[in-house]
Design a protein around this motif. Sequence first.
Motif, PDB file in Angstrom:
ATOM      1  N   GLY A  76      32.193 -48.820  43.230  1.00  0.00           N
ATOM      2  CA  GLY A  76      31.869 -49.040  41.827  1.00  0.00           C
ATOM      3  C   GLY A  76      30.415 -49.390  41.613  1.00  0.00           C
ATOM      4  N   CYS A  77      29.850 -50.236  42.471  1.00  0.00           N
ATOM      5  CA  CYS A  77      28.452 -50.652  42.313  1.00  0.00           C
ATOM      6  C   CYS A  77      27.477 -49.528  42.662  1.00  0.00           C
ATOM      7  CB  CYS A  77      28.182 -51.880  43.172  1.00  0.00           C
ATOM      8  SG  CYS A  77      29.075 -53.355  42.618  1.00  0.00           S
ATOM      9  N   VAL A  78      27.781 -48.775  43.714  1.00  0.00           N
ATOM     10  CA  VAL A  78      26.918 -47.636  44.069  1.00  0.00           C
ATOM     11  C   VAL A  78      26.879 -46.624  42.930  1.00  0.00           C
ATOM     12  CG1 VAL A  78      26.681 -45.641  45.598  1.00  0.00           C
ATOM     13  CG2 VAL A  78      27.180 -47.896  46.560  1.00  0.00           C
ATOM     14  N   THR A  79      28.042 -46.339  42.363  1.00  0.00           N
ATOM     15  CA  THR A  79      28.078 -45.360  41.265  1.00  0.00           C
ATOM     16  C   THR A  79      27.390 -45.882  40.012  1.00  0.00           C
ATOM     17  OG1 THR A  79      30.324 -46.162  40.801  1.00  0.00           O
ATOM     18  CG2 THR A  79      30.121 -44.118  42.057  1.00  0.00           C
ATOM     19  N   VAL A  80      27.456 -47.197  39.769  1.00  0.00           N
ATOM     20  CA  VAL A  80      26.736 -47.772  38.626  1.00  0.00           C
ATOM     21  C   VAL A  80      25.232 -47.577  38.788  1.00  0.00           C
ATOM     22  CG1 VAL A  80      26.033 -49.958  37.580  1.00  0.00           C
ATOM     23  CG2 VAL A  80      28.444 -49.455  37.873  1.00  0.00           C
ATOM     24  N   VAL A  81      24.716 -47.928  39.971  1.00  0.00           N
ATOM     25  CA  VAL A  81      23.271 -47.797  40.218  1.00  0.00           C
ATOM     26  C   VAL A  81      22.831 -46.347  40.086  1.00  0.00           C
ATOM     27  CG1 VAL A  81      21.452 -48.080  41.935  1.00  0.00           C
ATOM     28  CG2 VAL A  81      23.217 -49.844  41.705  1.00  0.00           C
ATOM     29  N   LEU A  82      23.559 -45.444  40.729  1.00  0.00           N
ATOM     30  CA  LEU A  82      23.177 -44.029  40.677  1.00  0.00           C
ATOM     31  C   LEU A  82      23.368 -43.452  39.278  1.00  0.00           C
ATOM     32  CD1 LEU A  82      24.648 -42.724  44.064  1.00  0.00           C
ATOM     33  CD2 LEU A  82      22.284 -43.355  43.522  1.00  0.00           C
ATOM     34  N   SER A  83      24.374 -43.944  38.553  1.00  0.00           N
ATOM     35  CA  SER A  83      24.608 -43.455  37.191  1.00  0.00           C
ATOM     36  C   SER A  83      23.432 -43.786  36.282  1.00  0.00           C
ATOM     37  CB  SER A  83      25.889 -44.082  36.639  1.00  0.00           C
ATOM     38  OG  SER A  83      26.060 -43.763  35.276  1.00  0.00           O
ATOM     39  N   PHE A  84      23.021 -45.050  36.276  1.00  0.00           N
ATOM     40  CA  PHE A  84      21.879 -45.431  35.449  1.00  0.00           C
ATOM     41  C   PHE A  84      20.605 -44.736  35.923  1.00  0.00           C
ATOM     42  CE2 PHE A  84      24.234 -49.550  34.399  1.00  0.00           C
ATOM     43  CZ  PHE A  84      24.597 -49.080  33.146  1.00  0.00           C
ATOM     44  N   ALA A  85      20.456 -44.570  37.237  1.00  0.00           N
ATOM     45  CA  ALA A  85      19.268 -43.887  37.756  1.00  0.00           C
ATOM     46  C   ALA A  85      19.215 -42.443  37.272  1.00  0.00           C
ATOM     47  CB  ALA A  85      19.271 -43.933  39.289  1.00  0.00           C
ATOM     48  N   CYS A  86      20.359 -41.755  37.287  1.00  0.00           N
ATOM     49  CA  CYS A  86      20.395 -40.365  36.806  1.00  0.00           C
ATOM     50  C   CYS A  86      19.982 -40.283  35.344  1.00  0.00           C
ATOM     51  CB  CYS A  86      21.797 -39.789  36.991  1.00  0.00           C
ATOM     52  SG  CYS A  86      22.249 -39.423  38.695  1.00  0.00           S
ATOM     53  N   LEU A  87      20.509 -41.194  34.524  1.00  0.00           N
ATOM     54  CA  LEU A  87      20.156 -41.179  33.105  1.00  0.00           C
ATOM     55  C   LEU A  87      18.675 -41.456  32.902  1.00  0.00           C
ATOM     56  CD1 LEU A  87      20.903 -41.155  30.075  1.00  0.00           C
ATOM     57  CD2 LEU A  87      21.393 -43.606  30.293  1.00  0.00           C
ATOM     58  N   LEU A  88      18.153 -42.489  33.559  1.00  0.00           N
ATOM     59  CA  LEU A  88      16.757 -42.883  33.342  1.00  0.00           C
ATOM     60  C   LEU A  88      15.786 -41.838  33.887  1.00  0.00           C
ATOM     61  CD1 LEU A  88      17.052 -46.691  34.160  1.00  0.00           C
ATOM     62  CD2 LEU A  88      17.182 -45.548  31.939  1.00  0.00           C
ATOM     63  N   VAL A  89      16.129 -41.210  35.020  1.00  0.00           N
ATOM     64  CA  VAL A  89      15.272 -40.139  35.553  1.00  0.00           C
ATOM     65  C   VAL A  89      15.279 -38.937  34.622  1.00  0.00           C
ATOM     66  CG1 VAL A  89      15.023 -38.475  37.436  1.00  0.00           C
ATOM     67  CG2 VAL A  89      15.487 -40.874  37.956  1.00  0.00           C
ATOM     68  N   SER A  90      16.440 -38.637  34.042  1.00  0.00           N
ATOM     69  CA  SER A  90      16.539 -37.463  33.164  1.00  0.00           C
ATOM     70  C   SER A  90      15.653 -37.593  31.935  1.00  0.00           C
ATOM     71  CB  SER A  90      17.989 -37.245  32.737  1.00  0.00           C
ATOM     72  OG  SER A  90      18.424 -38.269  31.852  1.00  0.00           O
ATOM     73  N   PHE A  91      15.299 -38.835  31.527  1.00  0.00           N
ATOM     74  CA  PHE A  91      14.426 -39.022  30.375  1.00  0.00           C
ATOM     75  C   PHE A  91      13.058 -38.361  30.588  1.00  0.00           C
ATOM     76  CE2 PHE A  91      16.672 -43.191  28.973  1.00  0.00           C
ATOM     77  CZ  PHE A  91      17.678 -42.426  28.389  1.00  0.00           C
ATOM     78  N   SER A  92      12.675 -38.174  31.853  1.00  0.00           N
ATOM     79  CA  SER A  92      11.364 -37.580  32.142  1.00  0.00           C
ATOM     80  C   SER A  92      11.395 -36.058  32.058  1.00  0.00           C
ATOM     81  CB  SER A  92      10.897 -37.992  33.540  1.00  0.00           C
ATOM     82  OG  SER A  92      10.809 -39.399  33.658  1.00  0.00           O
ATOM     83  N   TYR A  93      12.597 -35.465  32.007  1.00  0.00           N
ATOM     84  CA  TYR A  93      12.700 -34.010  32.088  1.00  0.00           C
ATOM     85  C   TYR A  93      13.334 -33.358  30.869  1.00  0.00           C
ATOM     86  CZ  TYR A  93      11.719 -34.949  37.003  1.00  0.00           C
ATOM     87  OH  TYR A  93      11.147 -35.368  38.181  1.00  0.00           O
ATOM     88  N   MET A  94      13.886 -34.158  29.978  1.00  0.00           N
ATOM     89  CA  MET A  94      14.516 -33.572  28.792  1.00  0.00           C
ATOM     90  C   MET A  94      14.494 -34.572  27.651  1.00  0.00           C
ATOM     91  SD  MET A  94      18.545 -33.725  29.953  1.00  0.00           S
ATOM     92  CE  MET A  94      19.108 -32.988  28.428  1.00  0.00           C
ATOM     93  N   SER A  95      14.944 -34.139  26.504  1.00  0.00           N
ATOM     94  CA  SER A  95      14.981 -34.995  25.326  1.00  0.00           C
ATOM     95  C   SER A  95      15.804 -36.245  25.590  1.00  0.00           C
ATOM     96  CB  SER A  95      15.584 -34.214  24.146  1.00  0.00           C
ATOM     97  OG  SER A  95      15.992 -35.076  23.122  1.00  0.00           O
ATOM     98  N   LYS A  96      15.257 -37.405  25.201  1.00  0.00           N
ATOM     99  CA  LYS A  96      15.990 -38.653  25.411  1.00  0.00           C
ATOM    100  C   LYS A  96      17.314 -38.657  24.647  1.00  0.00           C
ATOM    101  CE  LYS A  96      11.788 -40.101  26.835  1.00  0.00           C
ATOM    102  NZ  LYS A  96      10.628 -39.186  26.976  1.00  0.00           N
ATOM    103  N   ALA A  97      17.283 -38.168  23.409  1.00  0.00           N
ATOM    104  CA  ALA A  97      18.504 -38.133  22.608  1.00  0.00           C
ATOM    105  C   ALA A  97      19.531 -37.195  23.229  1.00  0.00           C
ATOM    106  CB  ALA A  97      18.183 -37.702  21.175  1.00  0.00           C
ATOM    107  N   GLY A  98      19.070 -36.016  23.667  1.00  0.00           N
ATOM    108  CA  GLY A  98      19.990 -35.063  24.296  1.00  0.00           C
ATOM    109  C   GLY A  98      20.603 -35.616  25.568  1.00  0.00           C
TER     110      GLY A  98
END
Length: 551
Positions: A76-98
């Motif tokens: 659960g904790c590993v997936t939480v860390v990676l989940s937030f990391a995926c979202l925050l990294v994606s902000f650099s490559y696409m629309s934040k709202a999208g």
Amino acid sequence: MPALYMMFSVLSWSLFPLLSVWGIGSLGIFDYILLTYAAGLAATLVLLFLTPGFKDLRKEGLKRIDGKMMVDIIIGCVTVVLSFACLLVSFSYMSKAGATVVYEAWPILAMYITPLLIKKGWETISRKDLAFSLLALVGIGFLLYPEIKTAGFAADKFMGTFHLLLPLLGGALMAVAAVMKSRVSHLLENKKHPIASLLRTQAIFSACVMVLSGIFALIWPDKPDVFSRENILIVVAVGVFIHTLGNVAYTMAILRSAKPNIVALWYLMPVFSVVWLWLAKVSAVTEYIVWGSIFIITSNLIMTIRADRSKSYVATLIGLLVCGLWIYFTNGQEVITDYYQATSVPLFFYAILVAFMMERLIDRDRSEESLAIEVINYIDEHVESIGKAASAAFKDHITGIITGADPADVARHYQAVRNANNKHIRAVHNQLDQLALSKAQSTSFSEMFTLFMVGALTVVMLIIYRPHYFIADGYSIVLALAVIFVFFTVLDLCEQRHHFYLSRNEKGEMQVAQDLTANLAVERAISMVLVLCVLAALMGLLWVKHMGDKV
């Protein structure tokens, strides 16, 4: 009160994307996750110490955590860390709202992940849910489509695809994390002190996330951290008000609510998130983001909120998507001189057909229910004369007649009662004959086919041959949806003739079916708000299409 708790959780978590965009501007992503969870852990421990049940939990310690549960906590904790990391990294490559809207589709993904992890199978997922989940996939496609057209994606399609799938991957990981945390929370629950045990579980997960995010930060170093008053306040706000109070409010809403439908409020969260990002001018709201949000919200309306289980409700929502898409991306074919007069002709005949069919179906349904109740009550009054076994069998046959969809089954049940040669049943032979004859007179295929053809012609005329201006687009959508709704309402009435909403419980007491007594007030309120959001978004798109250059 539970609704207030849930709304606090929704509003607090809706601010997470915006605050995180500002927070990672000067902090590394894994450092940001570590610091926010550190602030959250501190707030959780303070609340835990102030909770009356803390002393009992301290005596209990962590003895209930065995090896299997520890594996669940780590996953659960590993997936939480990676989940937030995926979202925050994606902000650099696409629309934040999208990215936010794609990420917040995780409750739909949880529907598929939960049975896989908990029950080791897919039998709990219906075919309808599988079909309706495609609407969410279409919405995700709308959100990702503009990013495919960028120069960065064209230069490296493999990495470009990976970057675009990051928020979707993050949503899937969050679904896994939610399942793992729910399972651990259930196993560690202390029924005498539910809030304290909840805070203890939150503290365990926060500490574990801190350790894992620190390890990830060492393995994948990011930019140097630059601390300022602003990002420190952001870290504290995210840790205290979102990770701690937001999670506690969410769970308290579920614990205090008499019904689980309180969770329906959660689907307002992505709507608020996009609004905050837009108001802060962090992310533009494009037409593709709006369409993607419309499809994902509609998918949630059908699959998870379920304020109405009728065919007409689902068909109207899907009709809104199909008609709205066609009207937005195409221009009307102005080949009819008087559009409104021309469309009124098929509407007139359609209304006449519908009025006669609905009146006949409603009258038959009421008559059949009345006859069935009369026969069943007669049998109940004469149980001693008829015999208990025979009475139970006769009532089952009467229920079979009223609920039968196959004429052969109806005939079999009717003959079993009518030809039983029981002298006490002869008193209701007349009602029994009327009931069987009424059930045999079902709506014919030709009637439904004619109604469908007239309705289809009306919808086609409304959306294809409309004039090219805003009012005409709105007019065509509203009337097309009305035609679709009425047609499927007729189908609902046909199906309703095969339902009987009275039954006996195990004690032999009469009761009304749960389909009629279920309290859906929360679902309907949330559905109304979300449907209004969808309609407002669609009307906004059409307004910009026609009036954007004039404003």
